[in-house]
Structures are given as structure tokens and as C-alpha cells.
Motif scaffolding. Structure first.
Motif, PDB file in Angstrom:
ATOM      1  N   ARG A   7     -30.593 -34.114  63.738  1.00 24.00           N
ATOM      2  CA  ARG A   7     -31.393 -33.035  64.327  1.00 24.00           C
ATOM      3  C   ARG A   7     -32.881 -33.386  64.303  1.00 24.00           C
ATOM      4  NH1 ARG A   7     -30.551 -29.356  60.906  1.00 24.00           N
ATOM      5  NH2 ARG A   7     -28.867 -28.154  61.868  1.00 24.00           N
ATOM      6  N   SER A   8     -33.365 -33.877  63.166  1.00 24.93           N
ATOM      7  CA  SER A   8     -34.779 -34.238  63.053  1.00 24.93           C
ATOM      8  C   SER A   8     -35.141 -35.335  64.034  1.00 24.93           C
ATOM      9  CB  SER A   8     -35.093 -34.698  61.619  1.00 24.93           C
ATOM     10  OG  SER A   8     -34.908 -33.651  60.707  1.00 24.93           O
ATOM     11  N   HIS A   9     -34.245 -36.308  64.186  1.00 25.93           N
ATOM     12  CA  HIS A   9     -34.479 -37.381  65.163  1.00 25.93           C
ATOM     13  C   HIS A   9     -34.590 -36.827  66.579  1.00 25.93           C
ATOM     14  CE1 HIS A   9     -33.785 -41.056  67.520  1.00 25.93           C
ATOM     15  NE2 HIS A   9     -32.829 -40.376  68.127  1.00 25.93           N
ATOM     16  N   ILE A  10     -33.690 -35.928  66.941  1.00 28.07           N
ATOM     17  CA  ILE A  10     -33.711 -35.359  68.289  1.00 28.07           C
ATOM     18  C   ILE A  10     -34.960 -34.519  68.505  1.00 28.07           C
ATOM     19  CG2 ILE A  10     -32.526 -33.750  69.841  1.00 28.07           C
ATOM     20  CD1 ILE A  10     -29.876 -34.719  68.603  1.00 28.07           C
ATOM     21  N   PHE A  11     -35.320 -33.695  67.513  1.00 32.00           N
ATOM     22  CA  PHE A  11     -36.544 -32.900  67.623  1.00 32.00           C
ATOM     23  C   PHE A  11     -37.772 -33.793  67.777  1.00 32.00           C
ATOM     24  CE2 PHE A  11     -35.043 -28.794  65.272  1.00 32.00           C
ATOM     25  CZ  PHE A  11     -34.411 -28.390  66.447  1.00 32.00           C
ATOM     26  N   ARG A  12     -37.746 -34.954  67.112  1.00 34.34           N
ATOM     27  CA  ARG A  12     -38.902 -35.852  67.114  1.00 34.34           C
ATOM     28  C   ARG A  12     -38.984 -36.707  68.386  1.00 34.34           C
ATOM     29  NH1 ARG A  12     -38.022 -37.393  62.540  1.00 34.34           N
ATOM     30  NH2 ARG A  12     -36.783 -39.246  62.933  1.00 34.34           N
ATOM     31  N   CYS A  13     -37.850 -36.982  69.002  1.00 36.21           N
ATOM     32  CA  CYS A  13     -37.823 -37.971  70.091  1.00 36.21           C
ATOM     33  C   CYS A  13     -37.492 -37.411  71.464  1.00 36.21           C
ATOM     34  CB  CYS A  13     -36.812 -39.075  69.762  1.00 36.21           C
ATOM     35  SG  CYS A  13     -37.195 -39.999  68.261  1.00 36.21           S
ATOM     36  N   TRP A  14     -36.938 -36.212  71.527  1.00 41.24           N
ATOM     37  CA  TRP A  14     -36.490 -35.689  72.813  1.00 41.24           C
ATOM     38  C   TRP A  14     -37.483 -34.670  73.366  1.00 41.24           C
ATOM     39  CZ3 TRP A  14     -32.062 -36.530  75.869  1.00 41.24           C
ATOM     40  CH2 TRP A  14     -31.241 -37.553  75.392  1.00 41.24           C
TER      41      TRP A  14
ATOM     42  N   GLU B  75     -34.103 -44.416  56.886  1.00 37.57           N
ATOM     43  CA  GLU B  75     -34.913 -45.284  57.749  1.00 37.57           C
ATOM     44  C   GLU B  75     -34.031 -46.126  58.660  1.00 37.57           C
ATOM     45  OE1 GLU B  75     -38.259 -48.827  57.329  1.00 37.57           O
ATOM     46  OE2 GLU B  75     -38.045 -47.339  55.735  1.00 37.57           O
ATOM     47  N   LYS B  76     -32.984 -46.730  58.109  1.00 34.89           N
ATOM     48  CA  LYS B  76     -32.076 -47.547  58.908  1.00 34.89           C
ATOM     49  C   LYS B  76     -31.223 -46.683  59.829  1.00 34.89           C
ATOM     50  CE  LYS B  76     -33.065 -51.713  57.551  1.00 34.89           C
ATOM     51  NZ  LYS B  76     -33.584 -52.726  58.499  1.00 34.89           N
ATOM     52  N   ILE B  77     -30.876 -45.501  59.372  1.00 34.43           N
ATOM     53  CA  ILE B  77     -30.109 -44.589  60.223  1.00 34.43           C
ATOM     54  C   ILE B  77     -30.951 -44.180  61.425  1.00 34.43           C
ATOM     55  CG2 ILE B  77     -29.074 -42.283  60.344  1.00 34.43           C
ATOM     56  CD1 ILE B  77     -28.242 -42.667  57.394  1.00 34.43           C
ATOM     57  N   GLU B  78     -32.242 -43.943  61.190  1.00 35.02           N
ATOM     58  CA  GLU B  78     -33.152 -43.614  62.284  1.00 35.02           C
ATOM     59  C   GLU B  78     -33.211 -44.762  63.294  1.00 35.02           C
ATOM     60  OE1 GLU B  78     -35.947 -41.826  64.749  1.00 35.02           O
ATOM     61  OE2 GLU B  78     -34.747 -40.934  63.148  1.00 35.02           O
TER      62      GLU B  78
ATOM     63  N   SER C  85     -32.282 -44.549  67.223  1.00 34.13           N
ATOM     64  CA  SER C  85     -33.220 -45.020  68.243  1.00 34.13           C
ATOM     65  C   SER C  85     -32.567 -46.066  69.133  1.00 34.13           C
ATOM     66  CB  SER C  85     -34.474 -45.594  67.582  1.00 34.13           C
ATOM     67  OG  SER C  85     -35.159 -44.598  66.845  1.00 34.13           O
ATOM     68  N   GLU C  86     -31.662 -46.858  68.556  1.00 34.94           N
ATOM     69  CA  GLU C  86     -30.927 -47.854  69.345  1.00 34.94           C
ATOM     70  C   GLU C  86     -30.064 -47.158  70.393  1.00 34.94           C
ATOM     71  OE1 GLU C  86     -30.414 -51.585  70.424  1.00 34.94           O
ATOM     72  OE2 GLU C  86     -31.319 -51.264  68.450  1.00 34.94           O
ATOM     73  N   LEU C  87     -29.409 -46.079  69.990  1.00 33.34           N
ATOM     74  CA  LEU C  87     -28.596 -45.326  70.950  1.00 33.34           C
ATOM     75  C   LEU C  87     -29.471 -44.740  72.051  1.00 33.34           C
ATOM     76  CD1 LEU C  87     -26.222 -43.400  68.488  1.00 33.34           C
ATOM     77  CD2 LEU C  87     -25.710 -45.465  69.814  1.00 33.34           C
ATOM     78  N   LEU C  88     -30.636 -44.210  71.672  1.00 35.32           N
ATOM     79  CA  LEU C  88     -31.535 -43.622  72.659  1.00 35.32           C
ATOM     80  C   LEU C  88     -32.066 -44.678  73.620  1.00 35.32           C
ATOM     81  CD1 LEU C  88     -33.083 -41.188  73.724  1.00 35.32           C
ATOM     82  CD2 LEU C  88     -34.811 -41.584  71.958  1.00 35.32           C
ATOM     83  N   ALA C  89     -32.389 -45.869  73.087  1.00 39.93           N
ATOM     84  CA  ALA C  89     -32.940 -46.939  73.928  1.00 39.93           C
ATOM     85  C   ALA C  89     -31.929 -47.415  74.963  1.00 39.93           C
ATOM     86  CB  ALA C  89     -33.374 -48.106  73.051  1.00 39.93           C
ATOM     87  N   HIS C  90     -30.636 -47.282  74.666  1.00 39.64           N
ATOM     88  CA  HIS C  90     -29.601 -47.736  75.589  1.00 39.64           C
ATOM     89  C   HIS C  90     -29.066 -46.621  76.483  1.00 39.64           C
ATOM     90  CE1 HIS C  90     -29.637 -51.248  72.941  1.00 39.64           C
ATOM     91  NE2 HIS C  90     -29.003 -51.883  73.890  1.00 39.64           N
ATOM     92  N   ALA C  91     -29.721 -45.470  76.441  1.00 38.67           N
ATOM     93  CA  ALA C  91     -29.272 -44.365  77.283  1.00 38.67           C
ATOM     94  C   ALA C  91     -29.499 -44.680  78.748  1.00 38.67           C
ATOM     95  CB  ALA C  91     -30.035 -43.089  76.908  1.00 38.67           C
TER      96      ALA C  91
END
Length: 492
Positions: free
Chosen positions: A173-180, A124-127, A131-137
Motif C-alpha cells: 500500500r505504501s509503495h502504491i501511495f508513493r508511486c502511483w 528495501e529489497k521488497i520495494e 518497483s521492478e513490477l511497475l517498471a515492466h508495466a
């Protein structure tokens, strides 16, 4: 030189609370590995302390690593991961997080420490960190490689086939599949996405052929995007599932003239259907010139024709069109059609015409309906439950009557003042009690000013379920408490 000092990921000596430093550097591999010669060259510097590391306050990461090395004890989530993958992940994740504003000013500027704090509590915290990295893209780094940097590169190359990294690799991978906004078939770390999960405004525009600016407005109206989002078209993403049908339908929308032809209605009749909440365009945006779904029109016409009880010849007297009935009785089309559904009005179809304009009702029955309800209203000062149900958009036959008869909201039973037949009625207090506990899409439209399609999209995107006690469906009635997230979003 202690063995644990040679471990990549170990930065300090806990005993002396100093940073570790390299003793020498040499470009030639053989010379670099000839320890006796290199030590001889540097022995005086080592003994004098001139190359000692800086004093440092050890962190929880350092004590955690020390304990793992001493006896393998680890009470964090990382205890389920082998040591080398764990410290490698902490260092890579921390290095990427240091590029964001969130931790740029942190006193703990060491990547391994930053990554450890993000990873020690588990997925959960890793996610949250991902998400923090994605938000700052930035707009210039809109590929996963550019957002997750060295972490992505390591999983894609060095450890792509390493089973020791499988758990950590699967998380990203799951994060990228879910968010990208990846298309079906795209691969991340060797595995393919089975079906698209996320769209961006840009990818949806490419798929539908609709311009990005217009599509952005349509998706905002539908609740897929937040109003005023300043991000670019490739960064504005949304979960596809709740809006898949919208994306598929937009290219098929038609203009008002085509809609009139689809249902066999005049311009005035189509306008009245909209004004009385019988038909709704898919969008209310002024810039949308083709807001109508011909599929909606066809389904509406089929339902109307199925309600017709007989064919009427052009020579028969006493029949008037629905538009004329609306004007004559000053009732909404919604009320007239509900009266047809509950058999208080007979609806026929003029011979030789198969469109909406051919539907007619008996003028005498309409007059009787008006007179009965006026007598009822004056005698009781109560609102018939069926009439209130129509007012709040519940058009399904007997759905609201079943709701009140099952006791889910206060109501009263009383005989009709003319016919003596027993019906359910609502007092003003009963109505207030219902409105305080329940909502319908029509009520939400009135309360928020949002378009009905936007209301339905908000209910869908927030996964608000209908009020169905014991599995019994009373139509689109929702607990007000359950619907609060959707109401709040619509008010924003």
C-alpha cells in the motif's frame, strides 16, 4: 505422507531431493477426501515409483522453510512474519516477478524461490521488487491490479482484513501511495490517500486543462521528467511536492501583452528586463504562447515602486527612465537596480503613472557612478565584491558582502581610490576560488545553458539546500559539491 508435505508452499522433499507430486485428483469433494479408497487406487503407482517427482537441487528457500517448520529458527527479515503469510507472500511476489524480463530466464523458475530472494532482506529489497513490477508495466495494464496481479488481488480480497498480513499489506500500500498518480481519497486495501503525492502527465493534464503534449514539454523543461522518455502519458509520473506550484500556476499564465499591462511597461522595456535577467518568463519553450505569470509581474512592480525614494513631476529636468538609463550608460538593468538598492542611485516615480515606465533615475548620478567605477577599476585591477555579487545574480542587499566578510571565500579589503572608504574586492584568483567551491542559480544557468526556472526546479527536486553555515543565509549560494546532482541532471 509427512505433515510438512501437505503445506502449501512446500514443493520438494529435502531428504530425497525430488519434487512433490499430487497422488490423485478427483472432482467430487467427498470422494477426493476418502483417503483409503484413493490410496488403494494409486498404491501400485506409488510403490512402483512411476509417479515419483523429478530430481531437483534444493534452494535456500527450501532449507529456510524446513528450519522454520522444525524449530521456528529464521535469521532473515521474514522471521518477523508468521509462516503462512511469509510463504504466501513469497509465492505471489515470485509469480509476478516471473512475468518480468528481469527474472524470466532465471534458473530458479519456482515462484516461491524467486519471491523468497526478493523478500528475505526486508522492506528495501521488497520495494525494489515492487518497483521492478511497475517498471515492466505495459500501457494496457495501468491499474495497480494489473501491475501487481495476484499479489494485489490477495491483499485486496482474501487477506484484506487479516492482521497476519498487515505488515506485508502495508508495504505494498505504501509503495502504491508513493508511486502511483492517485487522487486524494482513493482507497488501497481499505485505506484512503489523504492528499495526492504523485501526478502523471495524464492526470496533471486532466487537472489543469493543459494538453498532454504541451504539459509534457513544460514538465521536462522544469526537470520533473527526463528528456526523451518514451513512455506514455499515464506512465510518466513525477513527485508532486516540488512541482505543485508549477502545476497550479500553469493555467494562470498570460501572454507578453498582458504581462506588459500588468507591470506598466512597453514592449522594449519588457524585452530588456528579460535580457538583463531581471524578469524571467516561466517557460522558454517557443510553443508556449503564454509563458508569463501575472503574479510575478505584480510582485516585481510592487518591489520596484517600494524602491522609489520620491515623486518626480513631469516638469523636473535631469531624470531619465530606467530604459533610457540602460541605453545611455550601457549598463544592465540588473546593475542599475542594484545601484539603487545600495543607495548609489536615486530612483523616483513620475507623477500620474503607477507602472514600471514611470520609474526614473538622475542622469547626473548615473554619470558619476560610471566615472567612479572606471577610476576604481583602473587603479586597482580588482573587482568590487558587490559588483561581482551582482554579476552572479545575488541581488539581495549586502548578501554577498556578508558572505565574503565572514570569510567563506577569499577577498581583499582596500580603500576606494577616490573616496577613501574601505570596501571588499576580489582578484581574479579570488573569483576562481569562489567559482571552484560555490555556485548560484545564475552561474548554473551559464554553465549548463538551462533556463533559470529549470535550474531552480532541479535544485528543488534534488533537495539541494543553500549554503547556510551556522544557520546564516547569504542568499541563493550553494556548495558546488552539494549541487553536483542538480548540475549533472541539467547537463544531461
Amino acid at each position: 505422507m509427512r505433515g510438512d508435505w501437505q503445506l502449501r508452499g512446500n514443493d520438494i522433499c529435502l531428504r530425497h531431493k525430488k519434487t512433490l507430486v499430487p497422488l490423485w485428483k478427483h472432482s467430487h469433494p467427498v470422494a477426493r477426501s476418502t483417503v483409503s479408497e484413493r490410496l488403494t487406487e494409486n498404491l501400485s503407482d506409488v510403490m512402483s515409483g512411476s509417479i515419483d517427482g523429478d530430481e531437483v537441487l534444493p534452494s535456500e528457500y527450501d532449507y529456510w522453510l524446513e528450519q522454520r517448520l522444525v524449530d521456528g529458527t529464521d535469521h532473515t527479515w521474514l522471521g518477523s512474519i508468521d509462516l503462512y503469510p511469509a510463504i504466501t507472500f513469497c509465492a505471489l511476489l515470485g509469480a509476478e516477478l516471473l512475468r518480468t524480463d528481469a527474472v524470466a530466464d532465471s534458473a530458479e523458475g519456482r515462484p516461491s524461490v524467486i519471491g523468497f530472494f526478493a523478500a528475505r532482506e526486508g522492506p528495501e529489497k521488497i520495494e525494489e521488487a515492487f518497483s521492478e513490477l511497475l517498471a515492466h508495466a505495459k500501457d494496457t495494464a495501468l491499474e495497480p491490479r494489473g501491475v501487481y496481479g495476484s499479489l494485489f488481488i490477495h491483499f485486496d480480497r482474501a487477506s484484506r482484513e487479516d492482521p497476519a498480513f498487515s505488515t506485508l499489506r502495508d508495504l505494498l500500500r505504501s509503495h502504491i501511495f508513493r508511486c502511483w498518480p492517485l487522487a486524494a481519497g482513493e482507497k488501497i486495501f481499505g485505506q484512503s490517500l489523504i492528499s495526492r503525492r504523485v501526478h502523471s502527465v495524464a492526470t496533471a493534464s486532466e487537472e489543469t486543462g493543459v494538453g498532454q503534449a504541451l504539459l509534457d514539454d513544460l514538465l521536462t523543461e522544469a526537470g520533473a521528467l527526463q528528456p526523451g522518455d518514451p513512455r506514455g502519458a499515464r506512465q510518466k509520473t513525477f513527485e508532486l511536492a516540488p512541482f505543485a506550484q508549477l502545476i497550479a500556476d500553469i493555467p494562470t499564465w498570460v501572454g507578453p501583452i498582458a504581462m506588459q499591462k500588468a507591470i506598466g511597461a512597453t514592449r522594449a522595456e519588457l524585452r530588456a528586463l528579460v535580457d538583463d535577467n531581471v524578469l524571467a518568463p516561466r517557460s522558454n519553450l517557443p510553443k508556449v504562447k503564454s509563458p508569463w505569470s501575472a503574479v510575478d509581474g505584480t510582485a516585481f512592480l510592487e518591489r520596484m515602486l517600494s524602491m522609489s525614494q520620491r515623486h518626480v513631476s513631469l516638469s523636473e529636468k535631469g531624470w531619465i527612465t530606467l530604459q533610457a538609463a540602460r541605453n545611455h550608460s550601457r549598463r544592465s538593468l540588473s546593475e542599475i537596480l542594484n545601484a539603487v538598492e545600495i543607495k548609489k542611485l536615486t530612483m523616483g516615480q513620475l507623477e500620474g503613472d503607477g507602472g514600471y515606465h514611470s520609474l526614473v533615475v538622475m542622469k547626473a548620478e548615473l554619470a558619476t557612478l560610471n566615472r567612479d567605477e572606471q577610476v576604481e577599476s583602473k587603479a586597482r585591477d580588482l573587482v568590487p565584491a558587490a559588483a561581482f555579487g551582482r554579476e552572479i545574480g545575488l541581488r539581495g542587499k549586502d548578501s554577498f558582502l556578508n558572505f565574503v566578510s565572514d570569510g567563506h571565500s577569499p577577498s581583499q579589503k582596500a580603500p576606494h581610490p577616490v573616496t577613501g572608504q574601505v570596501f571588499y574586492y576580489l582578484s581574479l584568483e579570488d573569483i576562481a576560488a569562489f567559482r571552484s567551491s560555490f555556485v548560484t542559480p545564475s552561474m548554473m544557468t551559464t554553465e549548463t545553458g538551462a533556463h533559470r526556472n529549470t535550474v531552480v526546479a532541479a535544485l528543488t527536486s534534488h533537495r539541494i539546500e543553500r549554503f547556510t553555515p551556522g544557520g546564516k543565509d547569504y542568499g541563493p549560494i550553494y556548495s558546488r559539491e552539494a549541487a553536483q546532482p542538480a548540475l549533472a541532471a541539467l547537463r544531461r
